[in-house]
Motif scaffolding. Structure first.
Motif, PDB file in Angstrom:
ATOM      1  N   TYR A 496       0.838  -1.215   0.000  1.00  0.00           N
ATOM      2  CA  TYR A 496       0.000   0.000   0.000  1.00  0.00           C
ATOM      3  C   TYR A 496       0.865   1.254   0.000  1.00  0.00           C
ATOM      4  N   ARG A 501       0.796   0.942  -5.430  1.00  0.00           N
ATOM      5  CA  ARG A 501      -0.417   0.897  -4.601  1.00  0.00           C
ATOM      6  C   ARG A 501      -1.660   0.475  -5.382  1.00  0.00           C
ATOM      7  N   GLU A 541      -7.058  -0.781   1.234  1.00  0.00           N
ATOM      8  CA  GLU A 541      -7.119   0.430   2.051  1.00  0.00           C
ATOM      9  C   GLU A 541      -7.917   0.207   3.330  1.00  0.00           C
TER      10      GLU A 541
END
Length: 549
Positions: A496, A501, A541
């Motif tokens: 991440y 990402r 996320e």
């Protein structure tokens, strides 16, 4: 946007817990946000009011937003008039996206005063106003509007307060007005009722218009269940359940929902405001280095012809008596291949001088090859370094930006900023996370944090992770024997907080800290490591937010 009048009603209900609370601090992190620290009913709260054109909202937030060294003028006005005051009421204006906070305080001489803080959530027209309700006069506003900008409504200190023009729509909390006696579309609902966004109109149609009253009254109670969903590239959210969508996530409160929806994007916007010049500088440097790389590659290709120069010199020396001064070219036999070779020569020079000329070119090319190779290696290293910094800037929090600027100044790339107030040097503090197993994980968000984490904070037996051949953060699991779940969660954090990402199946290497070394003279953040293993992860996320300490 789903922060419509109905969401405002639900949020107004949620914020009733602040009534009777005392405003202990007022901060203005940037030009678009105000944060009120409120002590209410034995607990501390942070109320965020944002007038951002895309992220305008009112909510309680669990996150900390860094403040500038010197407070802006509007912040000073709010401190003067409402800091230390008590919240007497929080109310919504009709079904509009307008919330009014009534605050009782005292002035400089101890007289009781009443002030109203108006938060108008209207997209790019959003504003925050401090109003004297007794004089019906504007004390100050975050955004000023002169008569030339808005003939209907002047927003300037000392001007009479005029409310935004009311919409010619029906208040949904007063009933359905027999509107549903015939079939209606989502567009019809949005056009007829105040406070309805297309999302809530579609949800109402999915439930059936006969449930109109129950659906609307749920917002009066703060909503049924704050819900989040992603449909394609769209993020949808509501205080009520979104039954017409299949994959949804529930939250404990409307404010927690808004933190999930907006905080990361708003944080990125804050960084853009603070680091826009730095990002442009980095991109410019990368472009210049890439152009330099192309030129060096061409120089390298030309210098790589040194073997040809040596061969021509040897062939001319071997055939020195077969040609004389005055010719432009000589054809000789290449004794390595037995093929004829035509060599260009200078008619003004003797055969020996022409041969020596090619040997000189060979020596120059040989020296140039070494120098060009050194320049290529250095340019490649600089490009990798600046691309790593670009990735860090794009994913940094506002506090990380100054550390990146400081690093560039230390490396001699930027001049140090002259600050009015000298700050004491602070230690790099990597971001902290906790795995599902309760094991601490640290993530370096810039090179200073990466080096401090890997070589000062972590123990030799801790587990170190980094994306394989991809710029990213150093991640450390503070355990010598982490379980598989913790390794995968830490690898997800590494993916991440990396350049990849938005990708999937990202390779992440992990090894013990004792197998990570910093080469002599290497730039900040660069390391070598060995005895690593590799796992593949896809950044999530929601998981990152869940693991955050």
């Amino acid at each position: 946007m789903a922060f419509d009048g109905l969401f405002t009603r639900a949020m107004t209900t949620e914020l009733q817990q602040l009534v009777t609370g005392r405003i202990t601090k007022v901060h203005q992190p940037n030009a678009q946000e105000i944060v009120l620290h409120i002590r209410a009913k034995g607990a501390n709260h942070k109320l965020l009011l944002s007038v951002h054109s895309s992220y305008a909202r009112i909510q309680l937030t669990a996150h900390t937003i860094d403040n500038p060294a010197e407070p802006p003028m509007f912040c000073m006005f709010l401190r003067k008039h409402i800091e230390g005051g008590f919240i007497n009421a929080i109310k919504q204006v009709g079904s509009d996206r307008i919330m009014i906070m009534e605050i009782h305080s005292t002035n400089e001489i101890g007289d009781a005063t009443v002030r109203e803080l108006h938060a108008e959530i209207m997209g790019r027209h959003s504003n925050i106003l401090l109003v004297d309700p007794q004089k019906k006069q504007i004390i100050e506003a975050l955004k000023h509007l002169s008569p030339l900008m808005n003939r209907h409504r002047t927003i300037m200190p000392g001007q009479p307060f005029i409310a935004p023009p009311a919409q010619d729509k029906v208040d949904p909390f007063l009933g359905d007005d027999n509107f549903f006696t015939e079939p209606r579309t989502a567009k019809d609902i949005v056009g007829h009722f105040a406070g309805f966004s297309p999302l809530h109109a579609e949800e109402l149609l999915a439930r059936g218009t006969e449930n109109f009253t129950a659906f609307v009254q749920a917002f009066n109670k703060g909503g049924e269940q704050p819900t989040y969903a992603e449909v394609g590239n769209k993020v949808l959210f509501s205080p009520n359940r979104l039954t017409h969508l299949t994959q949804t996530t529930s939250f404990s409160s409307n404010s927690a929902l808004l933190d999930r929806v907006f905080f990361a994007r708003a944080e990125r916007d804050r960084v853009k405001q603070q680091a826009g010049d730095l990002e442009r500088w980095l991109q410019n440097e990368i472009s210049k280095l890439q152009l330099k790389m192309k030129k060096l590659t061409k120089d390298f290709e030309r210098a790589s012809r040194l073997d040809t120069f040596q061969l021509y010199g040897e062939l001319l020396m071997a055939n020195i008596y077969t040609f004389e001064r005055g010719v432009n070219e000589v054809t000789v036999t290449n004794y390595y291949t037995d093929e004829p070779v035509t060599i260009t020569v200078d008619p003004r020079k003797s055969p020996v001088d022409n041969a020596q000329s090619y040997f000189t070119k060979y020596n120059k090319a040989k020296n140039a090859l070494v120098m060009v190779q050194e320049q290529l290696d250095k340019t490649t290293e600089d490009i990798s370094y600046f691309e790593m910094l670009m990735q860090q800037v794009q994913q940094a929090s506002p506090t990380d930006i100054e550390e990146i600027r400081e690093e560039l100044a230390e490396q001699g790339f930027l001049k140090r900023r002259i600050l009015k107030k000298k700050k004491k040097p602070t230690q790099a503090k990597p971001e902290k996370f906790v795995s599902s197993s309760g094991i601490a994980i640290s993530v370096g968000k810039n090179n200073k944090q990466n080096d401090a984490l890997t070589f000062k904070i972590a123990k030799r037996t801790d587990t170190w992770l980094h994306t394989k051949d991809i710029p990213g953060s150093h991640v450390v699991i503070h355990s010598d024997e982490p379980d598989e779940q913790t390794i995968m969660e830490a690898a997800t954090l590494a993916g991440y907080f990396s350049k990849a990402r938005e990708s999937s199946s990202i390779p992440v290497d992990y090894t013990q800290i004792k197998h990570v070394k910093k080469p002599s003279g290497a730039k900040p953040g660069f390391v070598i490591y060995f005895e690593q293993k590799t796992v593949y992860v896809t950044p999530d996320e929601a998981l990152v937010m869940q693991l955050k300490k």
